[in-house]
Design a protein around this motif. Structure first.
Motif, PDB file in Angstrom:
ATOM      1  N   GLU A   1       0.832  -1.188   0.000  1.00 28.22           N
ATOM      2  CA  GLU A   1       0.000   0.000   0.000  1.00 28.22           C
ATOM      3  C   GLU A   1       0.877   1.253   0.000  1.00 28.22           C
ATOM      4  O   GLU A   1       1.924   1.294   0.656  1.00 28.22           O
ATOM      5  CB  GLU A   1      -0.916   0.022   1.231  1.00 28.22           C
ATOM      6  N   THR A   2       0.454   2.286  -0.717  1.00 28.69           N
ATOM      7  CA  THR A   2       1.136   3.574  -0.700  1.00 28.69           C
ATOM      8  C   THR A   2       0.259   4.674  -0.119  1.00 28.69           C
ATOM      9  O   THR A   2       0.753   5.718   0.288  1.00 28.69           O
ATOM     10  CB  THR A   2       1.555   3.968  -2.134  1.00 28.69           C
ATOM     11  N   ASP A   3      -1.056   4.425  -0.063  1.00 27.19           N
ATOM     12  CA  ASP A   3      -2.004   5.393   0.494  1.00 27.19           C
ATOM     13  C   ASP A   3      -1.902   5.373   2.018  1.00 27.19           C
ATOM     14  O   ASP A   3      -2.156   4.350   2.648  1.00 27.19           O
ATOM     15  CB  ASP A   3      -3.419   5.013   0.052  1.00 27.19           C
ATOM     16  N   PRO A   4      -1.514   6.494   2.640  1.00 34.84           N
ATOM     17  CA  PRO A   4      -1.363   6.519   4.119  1.00 34.84           C
ATOM     18  C   PRO A   4      -2.625   6.075   4.857  1.00 34.84           C
ATOM     19  O   PRO A   4      -2.538   5.404   5.883  1.00 34.84           O
ATOM     20  CB  PRO A   4      -1.031   7.989   4.419  1.00 34.84           C
ATOM     21  N   GLN A   5      -3.811   6.452   4.328  1.00 32.64           N
ATOM     22  CA  GLN A   5      -5.054   6.052   4.987  1.00 32.64           C
ATOM     23  C   GLN A   5      -5.223   4.537   4.979  1.00 32.64           C
ATOM     24  O   GLN A   5      -5.573   3.927   5.983  1.00 32.64           O
ATOM     25  CB  GLN A   5      -6.245   6.710   4.293  1.00 32.64           C
ATOM     26  N   LYS A   6      -4.931   3.906   3.824  1.00 31.70           N
ATOM     27  CA  LYS A   6      -5.061   2.459   3.732  1.00 31.70           C
ATOM     28  C   LYS A   6      -3.986   1.745   4.544  1.00 31.70           C
ATOM     29  O   LYS A   6      -4.222   0.664   5.103  1.00 31.70           O
ATOM     30  CB  LYS A   6      -5.006   2.011   2.267  1.00 31.70           C
ATOM     31  N   ILE A   7      -2.795   2.313   4.612  1.00 32.77           N
ATOM     32  CA  ILE A   7      -1.730   1.720   5.439  1.00 32.77           C
ATOM     33  C   ILE A   7      -2.175   1.677   6.900  1.00 32.77           C
ATOM     34  O   ILE A   7      -1.986   0.671   7.599  1.00 32.77           O
ATOM     35  CB  ILE A   7      -0.418   2.527   5.289  1.00 32.77           C
ATOM     36  N   ALA A   8      -2.777   2.768   7.350  1.00 30.53           N
ATOM     37  CA  ALA A   8      -3.259   2.812   8.740  1.00 30.53           C
ATOM     38  C   ALA A   8      -4.389   1.808   8.952  1.00 30.53           C
ATOM     39  O   ALA A   8      -4.449   1.118   9.978  1.00 30.53           O
ATOM     40  CB  ALA A   8      -3.734   4.222   9.088  1.00 30.53           C
ATOM     41  N   LYS A   9      -5.309   1.713   7.992  1.00 32.96           N
ATOM     42  CA  LYS A   9      -6.414   0.763   8.117  1.00 32.96           C
ATOM     43  C   LYS A   9      -5.909  -0.682   8.099  1.00 32.96           C
ATOM     44  O   LYS A   9      -6.429  -1.547   8.813  1.00 32.96           O
ATOM     45  CB  LYS A   9      -7.416   0.980   6.975  1.00 32.96           C
ATOM     46  N   LEU A  10      -4.878  -0.960   7.260  1.00 36.73           N
ATOM     47  CA  LEU A  10      -4.302  -2.310   7.210  1.00 36.73           C
ATOM     48  C   LEU A  10      -3.683  -2.673   8.546  1.00 36.73           C
ATOM     49  O   LEU A  10      -3.881  -3.792   9.059  1.00 36.73           O
ATOM     50  CB  LEU A  10      -3.257  -2.392   6.098  1.00 36.73           C
ATOM     51  N   SER A  11      -2.942  -1.734   9.148  1.00 38.03           N
ATOM     52  CA  SER A  11      -2.321  -1.988  10.456  1.00 38.03           C
ATOM     53  C   SER A  11      -3.384  -2.255  11.515  1.00 38.03           C
ATOM     54  O   SER A  11      -3.246  -3.174  12.331  1.00 38.03           O
ATOM     55  CB  SER A  11      -1.456  -0.792  10.842  1.00 38.03           C
ATOM     56  N   ALA A  12      -4.467  -1.462  11.489  1.00 39.80           N
ATOM     57  CA  ALA A  12      -5.541  -1.647  12.472  1.00 39.80           C
ATOM     58  C   ALA A  12      -6.243  -2.991  12.253  1.00 39.80           C
ATOM     59  O   ALA A  12      -6.622  -3.671  13.213  1.00 39.80           O
ATOM     60  CB  ALA A  12      -6.537  -0.495  12.364  1.00 39.80           C
ATOM     61  N   PHE A  13      -6.416  -3.376  10.991  1.00 37.62           N
ATOM     62  CA  PHE A  13      -7.052  -4.663  10.685  1.00 37.62           C
ATOM     63  C   PHE A  13      -6.214  -5.825  11.216  1.00 37.62           C
ATOM     64  O   PHE A  13      -6.732  -6.759  11.827  1.00 37.62           O
ATOM     65  CB  PHE A  13      -7.236  -4.773   9.170  1.00 37.62           C
ATOM     66  N   LYS A  14      -4.898  -5.778  10.976  1.00 42.22           N
ATOM     67  CA  LYS A  14      -4.018  -6.831  11.485  1.00 42.22           C
ATOM     68  C   LYS A  14      -4.120  -6.927  13.006  1.00 42.22           C
ATOM     69  O   LYS A  14      -4.192  -8.022  13.565  1.00 42.22           O
ATOM     70  CB  LYS A  14      -2.566  -6.564  11.084  1.00 42.22           C
ATOM     71  N   GLU A  15      -4.144  -5.773  13.664  1.00 36.33           N
ATOM     72  CA  GLU A  15      -4.222  -5.773  15.126  1.00 36.33           C
ATOM     73  C   GLU A  15      -5.560  -6.350  15.594  1.00 36.33           C
ATOM     74  O   GLU A  15      -5.627  -7.085  16.575  1.00 36.33           O
ATOM     75  CB  GLU A  15      -4.045  -4.346  15.648  1.00 36.33           C
ATOM     76  N   LYS A  16      -6.649  -6.014  14.874  1.00 34.48           N
ATOM     77  CA  LYS A  16      -7.962  -6.572  15.210  1.00 34.48           C
ATOM     78  C   LYS A  16      -7.941  -8.094  15.150  1.00 34.48           C
ATOM     79  O   LYS A  16      -8.450  -8.776  16.046  1.00 34.48           O
ATOM     80  CB  LYS A  16      -9.022  -6.041  14.251  1.00 34.48           C
ATOM     81  N   VAL A  17      -7.329  -8.646  14.088  1.00 35.17           N
ATOM     82  CA  VAL A  17      -7.269 -10.101  13.921  1.00 35.17           C
ATOM     83  C   VAL A  17      -6.460 -10.741  15.044  1.00 35.17           C
ATOM     84  O   VAL A  17      -6.863 -11.744  15.627  1.00 35.17           O
ATOM     85  CB  VAL A  17      -6.663 -10.453  12.546  1.00 35.17           C
ATOM     86  N   LYS A  18      -5.315 -10.110  15.378  1.00 35.99           N
ATOM     87  CA  LYS A  18      -4.447 -10.680  16.421  1.00 35.99           C
ATOM     88  C   LYS A  18      -5.106 -10.641  17.794  1.00 35.99           C
ATOM     89  O   LYS A  18      -4.833 -11.489  18.640  1.00 35.99           O
ATOM     90  CB  LYS A  18      -3.109  -9.937  16.447  1.00 35.99           C
ATOM     91  N   GLN A  19      -5.979  -9.643  18.010  1.00 32.89           N
ATOM     92  CA  GLN A  19      -6.616  -9.490  19.320  1.00 32.89           C
ATOM     93  C   GLN A  19      -7.997 -10.136  19.387  1.00 32.89           C
ATOM     94  O   GLN A  19      -8.724  -9.949  20.350  1.00 32.89           O
ATOM     95  CB  GLN A  19      -6.735  -7.998  19.659  1.00 32.89           C
ATOM     96  N   SER A  20      -8.368 -10.922  18.378  1.00 29.69           N
ATOM     97  CA  SER A  20      -9.743 -11.432  18.290  1.00 29.69           C
ATOM     98  C   SER A  20      -9.916 -12.813  18.922  1.00 29.69           C
ATOM     99  O   SER A  20     -10.938 -13.453  18.730  1.00 29.69           O
ATOM    100  CB  SER A  20     -10.166 -11.513  16.817  1.00 29.69           C
ATOM    101  N   ASP A  21      -8.903 -13.281  19.648  1.00 31.79           N
ATOM    102  CA  ASP A  21      -8.950 -14.615  20.271  1.00 31.79           C
ATOM    103  C   ASP A  21      -8.965 -15.725  19.231  1.00 31.79           C
ATOM    104  O   ASP A  21      -9.279 -16.864  19.550  1.00 31.79           O
ATOM    105  CB  ASP A  21     -10.163 -14.767  21.199  1.00 31.79           C
ATOM    106  N   ARG A  22      -8.639 -15.397  17.969  1.00 33.79           N
ATOM    107  CA  ARG A  22      -8.424 -16.425  16.956  1.00 33.79           C
ATOM    108  C   ARG A  22      -6.918 -16.618  16.824  1.00 33.79           C
ATOM    109  O   ARG A  22      -6.173 -15.638  16.786  1.00 33.79           O
ATOM    110  CB  ARG A  22      -8.997 -16.013  15.587  1.00 33.79           C
TER     111      ARG A  22
END
Length: 436
Positions: free
Chosen positions: A115-136
């Protein structure tokens, strides 16, 4: 009646253009195991009608596989999140078991796959963190072949983990025999229910079940580790720092084929931490009532701060040296698991290691993803099930094979739910675990 062979459906979710090869590897891994893959190749999620089809596909799937690379993907206007994240949220909402695979930071990819779009980079990072913290439970893949291996291993363990509906060929199902078996079992159930009802009318006896935890013992009845002790309604665990004075440059050992392998200092520290600070425990299910308990089911749910391991899998991995394919196989193998002098440092800031750091070593990640199941005991990440046929009155049943690895200090509670045929509802209690 013979057990019917089930086939399971796996929904594959990811961004598309940048992960075509990875998706093909996932499909190949699923097909190799004679299971059914399904994914966005069959439809587009670009409008409401297609989203309805995707939801139906996820609903009909037994497992949901999520592959995350370094692109966030197109954003769906009504929700402000990507279609992949929207699919993940829906799978979690529908309680579909999730197998998540996130690209490791070391993965080599061409520039167009980032990703090169700063907004999407931030959303991707937040998505990864959501998955890691989801008890899966999450795996981190380092290359496309490693991803295929991790998917195959996770699918094998997923089969053991839960009763998913799956698919069965109708030609394998004998309706006449099944109907006769249902009638026989129904009659048997009615007979047992009538007998049970008569017994309840004759007396008012009932079982009273409690569950307690203790440090596991050796053959002489002594605690296997000295840093664990029973306390009122629980157990106290004392984690210690790892002595690395003998492994400043890592250690060299030989594998099963006698090949020389180097483990760096960080890998050795993490492996020693797992083996020196995993506390083997056993649980006692005691019946203080005046009637036996039948069909007993004890479910233990552990907090995120306490990792659950199979003691058997820990010992099996450590003691692989008994299987040798070369004369010098497993030479110095034991240096990875414990320092020679077994000294215990007192540097508190180095005592605890997080789950994210531990799973950077593949062998440790597999140990932290237990799938140890037998007739009465099942050990899975964050959960232990014990199902003895009965616990006689004024008697006890014991189960071990469980090790606890704390990730931080504090006072924690293991949720314990107990049910049996004689209880109208499950009984809940908390088991205390103090960690210092």
């Amino acid at each position: 009646m013979n057990r019917l062979e089930k086939k399971y459906q796996f929904f594959i979710s990811s961004t598309y253009e940048d992960l075509k090869e990875e998706r093909n590897k996932a499909i190949q891994a699923i097909l190799t195991m004679n299971q059914f893959p399904i994914g966005m190749e069959m439809f587009s999620a670009a409008d409401d009608d297609q989203w309805k089809i995707i939801k139906e596909a996820i609903d009909s799937s037994d497992f949901y596989i999520l592959i995350i690379g370094n692109r966030y993907g197109s954003i769906e206007e009504t929700t402000g999140i990507s279609y992949t994240e929207k699919e993940f949220d829906y799978a979690v909402e529908r309680k579909i078991p999730v197998l998540a695979f996130i690209a490791d930071s070391s993965v080599s990819m061409t520039a167009d796959k980032f990703e090169t779009d700063p907004q999407k980079i931030a959303k991707l990072s937040a998505f990864k963190e959501k998955v890691k913290q989801s008890d899966r439970y999450v795996k981190f893949w380092k290359n496309i072949d490693n991803l295929e291996t991790l998917i195959s291993q996770s699918i094998s363990k997923a089969f053991l983990r839960g009763n998913r509906p799956g698919w069965v060929r109708t030609t394998d199902f004998d309706i006449d025999k099944s109907y006769a078996e249902i009638l026989r079992l129904t009659e048997r159930v009615h007979t047992l229910e009538a007998l049970n009802s008569d017994l309840r009318m004759e007396n008012n006896r009932k079982p009273i079940l409690t569950v307690d935890v203790y440090p596991d013992l050796d053959e002489d009845g002594k605690p296997i580790v000295q840093d664990a002790e029973a306390i009122e309604n629980g157990i106290h665990l004392n984690v210690h720092s790892i002595d690395m004075t003998d492994a400043e440059n890592g250690v060299d050992y030989r594998d099963v084929m006698g090949k020389l392998v180097h483990a760096d200092k960080e890998e050795v520290k993490l492996m020693r931490h797992v083996y020196e600070n995993s506390f083997p425990v056993f649980f006692k299910v005691h019946n203080t009532g005046d009637a036996r308990a039948t069909g007993v089911r004890v479910k233990l749910t552990f907090p995120n701060e306490l990792l659950v391991l199979s003691t058997y899998e820990l010992m099996e991995y450590r003691d692989e040296e008994y299987v040798r394919c070369a004369q010098d196989a497993y030479e110095d193998w034991d240096l990875r698991f414990a320092s020679p002098n077994q000294s215990k440092f007192s540097m508190d800031d180095m005592k605890f290691i997080s789950l994210e750091e531990l799973i950077t070593v593949d062998d440790i990640a597999n140990l932290l993803d237990p799938a140890d199941a037998n007739e009465a005991l099942s050990i899975f990440p964050g959960e232990v099930l014990f199902e003895p046929e009965e616990v006689k009155h004024k008697d006890s049943e014991f189960f071990g094979g469980v090790s606890i690895l704390p990730t931080c200090a504090g006072k924690f509670e293991i949720d314990c739910d107990i049910i049996c045929n004689e209880f109208p509802d499950s009984v809940h209690k908390e088991i205390i675990v103090e960690v210092s």
